[in-house]
Scaffold this motif. Structure first.
Motif, mmCIF file in Angstrom:
data_model
loop_
_atom_site.group_PDB
_atom_site.id
_atom_site.type_symbol
_atom_site.label_atom_id
_atom_site.label_comp_id
_atom_site.label_asym_id
_atom_site.label_seq_id
_atom_site.Cartn_x
_atom_site.Cartn_y
_atom_site.Cartn_z
ATOM 1 N N TYR A 181 0.835 -1.204 0.000
ATOM 2 C CA TYR A 181 0.000 0.000 0.000
ATOM 3 C C TYR A 181 0.868 1.253 0.000
ATOM 4 N N LEU A 182 0.526 2.161 -0.907
ATOM 5 C CA LEU A 182 1.292 3.385 -1.120
ATOM 6 C C LEU A 182 0.468 4.596 -0.722
ATOM 7 N N ALA A 183 0.979 5.376 0.220
ATOM 8 C CA ALA A 183 0.340 6.630 0.634
ATOM 9 C C ALA A 183 1.135 7.794 0.045
ATOM 10 N N ILE A 184 0.427 8.736 -0.541
ATOM 11 C CA ILE A 184 1.058 9.872 -1.218
ATOM 12 C C ILE A 184 0.437 11.170 -0.719
ATOM 13 N N ILE A 185 1.259 12.220 -0.611
ATOM 14 C CA ILE A 185 0.779 13.572 -0.310
ATOM 15 C C ILE A 185 1.280 14.509 -1.405
ATOM 16 N N LEU A 186 0.369 15.283 -1.984
ATOM 17 C CA LEU A 186 0.694 16.264 -3.031
ATOM 18 C C LEU A 186 0.477 17.675 -2.508
ATOM 19 N N ASP A 187 1.359 18.578 -2.916
ATOM 20 C CA ASP A 187 1.157 20.004 -2.668
ATOM 21 C C ASP A 187 0.351 20.561 -3.845
ATOM 22 N N LEU A 188 -0.832 21.108 -3.583
ATOM 23 C CA LEU A 188 -1.687 21.581 -4.671
ATOM 24 C C LEU A 188 -1.097 22.775 -5.418
ATOM 25 N N PHE A 189 -0.195 23.522 -4.788
ATOM 26 C CA PHE A 189 0.382 24.677 -5.476
ATOM 27 C C PHE A 189 1.233 24.230 -6.668
ATOM 28 N N SER A 190 2.094 23.246 -6.455
ATOM 29 C CA SER A 190 3.012 22.800 -7.496
ATOM 30 C C SER A 190 2.627 21.461 -8.104
ATOM 31 N N ARG A 191 1.713 20.729 -7.463
ATOM 32 C CA ARG A 191 1.345 19.364 -7.820
ATOM 33 C C ARG A 191 2.532 18.404 -7.664
ATOM 34 N N LYS A 192 3.508 18.787 -6.868
ATOM 35 C CA LYS A 192 4.630 17.903 -6.589
ATOM 36 C C LYS A 192 4.309 16.996 -5.398
ATOM 37 N N VAL A 193 4.886 15.793 -5.424
ATOM 38 C CA VAL A 193 4.775 14.904 -4.276
ATOM 39 C C VAL A 193 5.681 15.427 -3.167
ATOM 40 N N VAL A 194 5.125 15.571 -1.957
ATOM 41 C CA VAL A 194 5.926 16.056 -0.828
ATOM 42 C C VAL A 194 6.110 14.984 0.235
ATOM 43 N N GLY A 195 5.331 13.899 0.138
ATOM 44 C CA GLY A 195 5.475 12.825 1.105
ATOM 45 C C GLY A 195 4.988 11.515 0.532
ATOM 46 N N THR A 247 4.708 12.495 8.058
ATOM 47 C CA THR A 247 5.993 12.800 8.708
ATOM 48 C C THR A 247 7.049 13.141 7.682
ATOM 49 N N ALA A 248 7.102 12.375 6.588
ATOM 50 C CA ALA A 248 8.067 12.642 5.521
ATOM 51 C C ALA A 248 7.831 14.013 4.900
ATOM 52 N N ALA A 249 6.567 14.361 4.688
ATOM 53 C CA ALA A 249 6.233 15.667 4.097
ATOM 54 C C ALA A 249 6.606 16.809 5.031
ATOM 55 N N ILE A 250 6.363 16.633 6.320
ATOM 56 C CA ILE A 250 6.713 17.676 7.298
ATOM 57 C C ILE A 250 8.223 17.889 7.347
ATOM 58 N N LEU A 251 8.978 16.801 7.341
ATOM 59 C CA LEU A 251 10.436 16.913 7.375
ATOM 60 C C LEU A 251 10.976 17.578 6.106
ATOM 61 N N LEU A 252 10.331 17.297 4.979
ATOM 62 C CA LEU A 252 10.793 17.868 3.709
ATOM 63 C C LEU A 252 10.417 19.336 3.569
ATOM 64 N N ARG A 253 9.199 19.711 3.962
ATOM 65 C CA ARG A 253 8.675 21.041 3.665
ATOM 66 C C ARG A 253 8.634 22.000 4.861
ATOM 67 N N ARG A 254 8.626 21.499 6.087
ATOM 68 C CA ARG A 254 8.519 22.370 7.269
ATOM 69 C C ARG A 254 7.366 23.362 7.102
ATOM 70 N N PRO A 255 6.127 22.880 6.941
ATOM 71 C CA PRO A 255 5.009 23.773 6.625
ATOM 72 C C PRO A 255 4.621 24.654 7.813
ATOM 73 N N PRO A 256 4.041 25.815 7.533
ATOM 74 C CA PRO A 256 3.566 26.687 8.616
ATOM 75 C C PRO A 256 2.273 26.139 9.209
ATOM 76 N N ALA A 257 1.949 26.590 10.411
ATOM 77 C CA ALA A 257 0.672 26.211 11.033
ATOM 78 C C ALA A 257 -0.480 26.718 10.171
ATOM 79 N N GLY A 258 -1.540 25.961 10.137
ATOM 80 C CA GLY A 258 -2.692 26.340 9.332
ATOM 81 C C GLY A 258 -2.788 25.603 8.019
ATOM 82 N N LEU A 259 -1.754 24.863 7.655
ATOM 83 C CA LEU A 259 -1.796 24.048 6.436
ATOM 84 C C LEU A 259 -3.010 23.121 6.458
ATOM 85 N N ILE A 260 -3.665 22.974 5.299
ATOM 86 C CA ILE A 260 -4.804 22.063 5.161
ATOM 87 C C ILE A 260 -4.309 20.737 4.587
ATOM 88 N N HIS A 261 -4.638 19.637 5.250
ATOM 89 C CA HIS A 261 -4.333 18.283 4.780
ATOM 90 C C HIS A 261 -5.667 17.645 4.415
#
Length: 260
Positions: free
Chosen positions: A141-155, A172-186
């Motif tokens: 099973y593969l879990a993926i997270i995309l950033d809608l701004f760039s459509r890049k995979v972030v996690g 966790t992988a996405a947070i470590l890669l991007r260090r997003p600000p509070a308020g991000l929508i998942h």
């Protein structure tokens, strides 16, 4: 005659084709025309682009790449050379929805996206989903997270079971890669993994807002549906994996070295 000289003698071929042996030997000594020389240059470049695209690009995309790199040629010429060398892009196959709605979700958020898959800045809206892949006659099973701004995979995360830990690892992988600000929508569907206590705890610790669309509704997470379509039609439907480690390496390379 040149292509078949290993199977037939020159005398036999010249007699059957009604040509002279001297004409054939003159042909061998003749230098290729400028057009043929350029065709060879184009063919080598076409093969390079085709392989770099994980064998997914057809003649329109390869032609666009060639023009961008300064090569002069028509799309028809590219298509002709691809046919001559047996280069054919991969084709579409359907896939199924994976996640199921939890009977008793720990946390069910509002739909903060409302099918608006756009973002004015990076790390403001991420979308997430799970799909499955065959590895050595069983599913992983593969879990993926995309950033809608760039459509890049972030996690991403790949595991043998579809538990909450899978989506927590991807986040966790996405947070470590991007260090997003509070308020991000998942944003995700209402699958049991995405409404679990484990994901809520992780998101809450980083000020991330969990948003949920309907489970099984492709319109509520269309960006992820589009990504999984691309992943499967360009890579996983045409590759057999023997181990989960092999699958993880190929998918990671495809995503971060090509797709992004």
């Amino acid at each position: 005659m040149k292509d078949h000289h290993l199977y037939f003698s020159v005398d036999q071929m010249a007699q059957v084709l009604g040509v002279s042996k001297s004409g054939y030997y003159d042909f061998l000594k003749r230098k290729p025309s400028l057009r043929n020389q350029y065709n060879q240059v184009l063919a080598n470049k076409i093969k390079e682009i085709f392989m770099d695209s994980f064998e997914t690009y057809g003649s329109p995309r390869i032609h666009a790449d060639l023009v961008e790199q300064g090569y002069s040629c028509s799309r028809q010429r590219v298509a002709r050379l691809m046919r001559a060398y047996g280069l054919q892009s991969k084709m579409y196959k359907k896939f199924k929805k994976t996640t199921k709605q939890a009977d008793h979700p720990y946390y069910r958020g509002q739909d903060l996206v409302q099918q608006d898959f756009s973002a004015l800045q990076p790390n403001t809206v991420w979308v997430a989903d799970i799909t499955f892949l065959p590895v050595n006659n069983k599913w992983v099973y593969l879990a993926i997270i995309l950033d809608l701004f760039s459509r890049k995979v972030v996690g991403m995360a790949l595991q043998e079971t579809m538990k909450a830990e899978l989506v927590v690892e991807a986040l966790t992988a996405a947070i470590l890669l991007r260090r997003p600000p509070a308020g991000l929508i998942h944003h995700s569907d209402l699958g049991g993994q995405y409404t679990s206590h484990a994901l809520y705890k992780k998101a809450h610790a980083y000020g991330i807002q969990l948003s949920h669309g309907k489970t099984g509704c492709s319109y509520d997470n269309a960006a992820m549906e589009s990504f999984f379509h691309t992943l499967k039609t360009e890579l996983t439907h045409f590759k057999t994996y023997q181990t989960i480690e092999e699958a993880r390496l190929y998918i990671f390379t495809y995503i971060y070295a090509f797709y992004n």
